[in-house]
Design an enzyme around this catalytic site. Structure first.
Site, PDB file in Angstrom:
ATOM      1  N   GLU A 119       0.839  -1.212   0.000  1.00 36.06           N
ATOM      2  CA  GLU A 119       0.000   0.000   0.000  1.00 36.06           C
ATOM      3  C   GLU A 119       0.869   1.256   0.000  1.00 36.06           C
ATOM      4  OE1 GLU A 119      -2.474  -1.208   3.291  1.00 36.06           O
ATOM      5  OE2 GLU A 119      -3.296  -2.766   1.992  1.00 36.06           O
ATOM      6  N   SER A 131      -4.695 -12.092   3.013  1.00 31.28           N
ATOM      7  CA  SER A 131      -5.936 -12.802   3.348  1.00 31.28           C
ATOM      8  C   SER A 131      -5.742 -14.002   4.281  1.00 31.28           C
ATOM      9  CB  SER A 131      -6.666 -13.227   2.068  1.00 31.28           C
ATOM     10  OG  SER A 131      -7.047 -12.084   1.327  1.00 31.28           O
TER      11      SER A 131
END
Ligand code: PGA
Length: 268
Positions: A105, A221
């Site tokens: 990010e 995840s």
């Protein structure tokens, strides 16, 4: 051989809260998690927002918890005119013991380059803040079968010029971008292949000791129901957990999974 190496590396289960939780919420979380992880074999890390570092570090210390509090980013400069940035000494003063560097990010949204991440890494090492450096390919690169090329470039450029002894403290995290926050976890066999490749790049550039020492975490995840299959792989030394770390009890389930997988790894 692989099992032997795996069991000699520390197991790290790290939570990355991103831009979630006020300081008050963070302290409450630590109060919940600290007693649960008292007997855990794995080292448990939490990368919290800057504003929550001091309060969570203080709370963890007061509870005599082994919980390690860290930051999600930092600047490489000692100090200076960098509006909105934070320096290593400020993080240390607040109680941060590690820092996540080069998270995807940061690389994609905030356009951080390998060269910038490299400077931050050198600063973190010199200030004795443990760095967790993230690398990973995006979906397009994966589909073009460029995963290994990308991983090599990220590792060689982000880690350029650091001495082999840095791998005593440095942690690497393999985080395929297409798996972050998408619910699409990478297949454990593919994760092992990527981790082995990363370890080999480290071996080629920094030697056998560095390659054997460096813990490589997987992120993307991770949830309690997929953690065991990932951790069973010999070159997966821990996990970097985003969404799955936001609720103390379910993050603890991942820590518990790691403890039982480690027992079987130690026996093999
Ligand atoms: P996720 O994030 O677990 O929510 O996919 C992982 C990360 O960004 O470190």
């Amino acid at each position: 051989m692989a099992e032997k190496q795996a069991s000699s590396r520390p197991v790290i289960i790290a939570g990355n809260w991103k831009m979630y939780k006020t300081s008050e919420e963070a302290v409450h979380y630590v109060e919940t998690l600290a007693p649960l992880i008292k007997k855990s074999q794995a080292s448990v890390y939490l990368a919290v927002p800057f504003t929550a570092i001091a309060a969570t570090a203080k709370k963890a210390k007061a509870l005599r918890s082994r919980l390690v509090i860290g930051a999600q980013n930092m600047h490489d400069a000692e100090e200076g005119a960098f509006t909105g940035e934070i320096a290593a000494i400020m993080l240390k003063e607040a109680g941060a013991r590690f820092v996540v560097l080069g998270h995807s990010e940061r690389r994609t949204i905030f356009k951080e380059t390998d060269a910038f991440i490299n400077k931050k890494l050198k600063k973190a090492l010199s200030e004795k803040i443990q760095p967790i450096v993230c690398v990973g390919e995006n979906l397009e690169e994966r589909e073009l079968q460029k995963t290994e090329e990308v991983l090599r470039e990220r590792i060689e450029k982000s880690l350029e010029g650091i001495p082999p002894k840095s791998f005593k403290t440095l942690v690497l995290a393999y985080e395929p971008l297409w798996a972050i926050g998408t619910g699409k976890v990478a297949h454990p066999a593919d994760v092992e292949k990527a981790h082995l490749f990363c370890r080999n790049v480290i071996r080629e550039n920094w030697g056998e000791v560095a390659a054997t020492q460096v813990p490589i975490l997987y992120g993307g995840s991770v949830k309690p129901n997929n953690a065991a299959d990932l951790l069973k792989e010999p070159d997966v030394d821990g996990l970097l957990v985003g969404g799955g770390s936001l609720i103390a009890e379910s993050f603890y389930e991942i820590v518990e999974v790691s403890n039982s997988v480690q027992k079987t790894k130690d026996l093999s």
